[in-house]
Motif scaffolding. Structure first.
Motif, mmCIF file in Angstrom:
data_model
loop_
_atom_site.group_PDB
_atom_site.id
_atom_site.type_symbol
_atom_site.label_atom_id
_atom_site.label_comp_id
_atom_site.label_asym_id
_atom_site.label_seq_id
_atom_site.Cartn_x
_atom_site.Cartn_y
_atom_site.Cartn_z
ATOM 1 N N ILE A 13 0.840 -1.200 0.000
ATOM 2 C CA ILE A 13 0.000 0.000 0.000
ATOM 3 C C ILE A 13 0.875 1.250 0.000
ATOM 4 N N ILE A 14 1.946 1.235 0.772
ATOM 5 C CA ILE A 14 2.874 2.370 0.801
ATOM 6 C C ILE A 14 3.459 2.603 -0.590
ATOM 7 N N LYS A 15 3.806 1.534 -1.289
ATOM 8 C CA LYS A 15 4.341 1.673 -2.649
ATOM 9 C C LYS A 15 3.306 2.279 -3.587
ATOM 10 N N THR A 16 2.054 1.866 -3.449
ATOM 11 C CA THR A 16 0.991 2.417 -4.291
ATOM 12 C C THR A 16 0.790 3.903 -4.002
ATOM 13 N N ILE A 17 0.739 4.271 -2.726
ATOM 14 C CA ILE A 17 0.577 5.680 -2.359
ATOM 15 C C ILE A 17 1.765 6.488 -2.874
ATOM 16 N N THR A 18 2.962 5.948 -2.740
ATOM 17 C CA THR A 18 4.160 6.624 -3.242
ATOM 18 C C THR A 18 4.044 6.868 -4.740
ATOM 19 N N ARG A 19 3.648 5.839 -5.474
ATOM 20 C CA ARG A 19 3.503 5.977 -6.928
ATOM 21 C C ARG A 19 2.483 7.060 -7.275
ATOM 22 N N LEU A 20 1.348 7.075 -6.586
ATOM 23 C CA LEU A 20 0.315 8.071 -6.849
ATOM 24 C C LEU A 20 0.801 9.484 -6.531
ATOM 25 N N ILE A 21 1.489 9.638 -5.420
ATOM 26 C CA ILE A 21 1.987 10.964 -5.029
ATOM 27 C C ILE A 21 3.018 11.464 -6.025
ATOM 28 N N GLU A 22 3.938 10.611 -6.411
ATOM 29 C CA GLU A 22 5.007 11.052 -7.315
ATOM 30 C C GLU A 22 4.524 11.196 -8.753
ATOM 31 N N LYS A 23 3.455 10.508 -9.114
ATOM 32 C CA LYS A 23 2.867 10.634 -10.450
ATOM 33 C C LYS A 23 2.352 12.049 -10.677
ATOM 34 N N ASN A 24 1.931 12.683 -9.608
ATOM 35 C CA ASN A 24 1.380 14.032 -9.665
ATOM 36 C C ASN A 24 2.389 15.041 -10.204
ATOM 37 N N GLY A 25 3.675 14.870 -9.905
ATOM 38 C CA GLY A 25 4.697 15.774 -10.397
ATOM 39 C C GLY A 25 4.985 16.958 -9.489
ATOM 40 N N GLN A 26 4.176 17.151 -8.451
ATOM 41 C CA GLN A 26 4.388 18.261 -7.521
ATOM 42 C C GLN A 26 5.088 17.814 -6.239
ATOM 43 N N PHE A 27 5.091 16.501 -5.995
ATOM 44 C CA PHE A 27 5.543 15.995 -4.709
ATOM 45 C C PHE A 27 6.544 14.849 -4.861
ATOM 46 N N ILE A 28 7.370 14.693 -3.835
ATOM 47 C CA ILE A 28 8.256 13.547 -3.689
ATOM 48 C C ILE A 28 7.837 12.837 -2.410
ATOM 49 N N ALA A 29 7.772 11.524 -2.447
ATOM 50 C CA ALA A 29 7.367 10.760 -1.277
ATOM 51 C C ALA A 29 8.583 10.209 -0.542
ATOM 52 N N GLU A 30 8.563 10.345 0.760
ATOM 53 C CA GLU A 30 9.481 9.659 1.655
ATOM 54 C C GLU A 30 8.615 8.665 2.414
ATOM 55 N N THR A 31 9.167 7.524 2.811
ATOM 56 C CA THR A 31 8.350 6.517 3.473
ATOM 57 C C THR A 31 8.978 6.051 4.780
ATOM 58 N N ALA A 32 8.103 5.592 5.678
ATOM 59 C CA ALA A 32 8.533 5.000 6.939
ATOM 60 C C ALA A 32 7.526 3.923 7.312
ATOM 61 N N THR A 33 8.035 2.814 7.839
ATOM 62 C CA THR A 33 7.140 1.721 8.229
ATOM 63 C C THR A 33 6.944 1.642 9.742
ATOM 64 N N ASN A 34 7.594 2.554 10.461
ATOM 65 C CA ASN A 34 7.392 2.627 11.905
ATOM 66 C C ASN A 34 7.735 4.042 12.366
ATOM 67 N N ILE A 35 7.442 4.312 13.633
ATOM 68 C CA ILE A 35 7.622 5.663 14.158
ATOM 69 C C ILE A 35 9.097 6.058 14.257
ATOM 70 N N ALA A 36 9.972 5.123 14.604
ATOM 71 C CA ALA A 36 11.405 5.440 14.677
ATOM 72 C C ALA A 36 11.914 5.920 13.314
ATOM 73 N N GLU A 37 11.514 5.230 12.244
ATOM 74 C CA GLU A 37 11.900 5.658 10.887
ATOM 75 C C GLU A 37 11.292 7.016 10.564
ATOM 76 N N ALA A 38 10.061 7.229 10.977
ATOM 77 C CA ALA A 38 9.382 8.501 10.703
ATOM 78 C C ALA A 38 10.104 9.662 11.380
ATOM 79 N N ILE A 39 10.495 9.469 12.631
ATOM 80 C CA ILE A 39 11.222 10.516 13.354
ATOM 81 C C ILE A 39 12.543 10.805 12.655
ATOM 82 N N GLN A 40 13.255 9.778 12.258
ATOM 83 C CA GLN A 40 14.530 9.963 11.553
ATOM 84 C C GLN A 40 14.320 10.716 10.239
ATOM 85 N N THR A 41 13.270 10.381 9.513
ATOM 86 C CA THR A 41 12.976 11.051 8.250
ATOM 87 C C THR A 41 12.668 12.525 8.482
#
Length: 102
Positions: A13-41
């Motif tokens: 699902i994260i890959k699908t959301i990433t593809r949709l966000i980046e398809k738009n051309g206005q945004f770049i997606a960063e991803t995290a699968t847990n809160i520790a990764e999110a904080i680091q990002t």
């Protein structure tokens, strides 16, 4: 381009959301699968929005929101649990307070 952090535990699902966000051309997606990764990002990237998806438990989400309130209070946060690309874009634009570019 503006960066959006996607947090969720379902990698397909994260890959699908990433593809949709980046398809738009206005945004770049960063991803995290847990809160520790999110904080680091958050520490490594200038983010315009954080999108929380399914699989993040309430305790972790509360911890993350407390971190954001303390360190990054101006980054909007929205939740997305599905509903297709049209809904995703509407949630993003609403959270950012912008009108979509056709």
């Amino acid at each position: 381009m503006k960066k959006i952090l996607i947090i969720g535990t379902n990698e397909p699902i994260i890959k699908t959301i990433t593809r949709l966000i980046e398809k738009n051309g206005q945004f770049i997606a960063e991803t995290a699968t847990n809160i520790a990764e999110a904080i680091q990002t958050c520490k490594q990237h200038a983010l315009c929005l954080i999108l929380i998806g399914a699989g993040i438990n309430t305790t972790d989400e509360e911890q993350f929101m407390q971190f954001l309130t303390t360190h990054y209070p101006n980054i909007p946060v929205t939740k997305h649990y599905g509903g297709g690309g049209g809904l995703l874009y509407a949630e993003i634009y609403q959270a950012l307070g912008i009108l979509p570019l056709d």
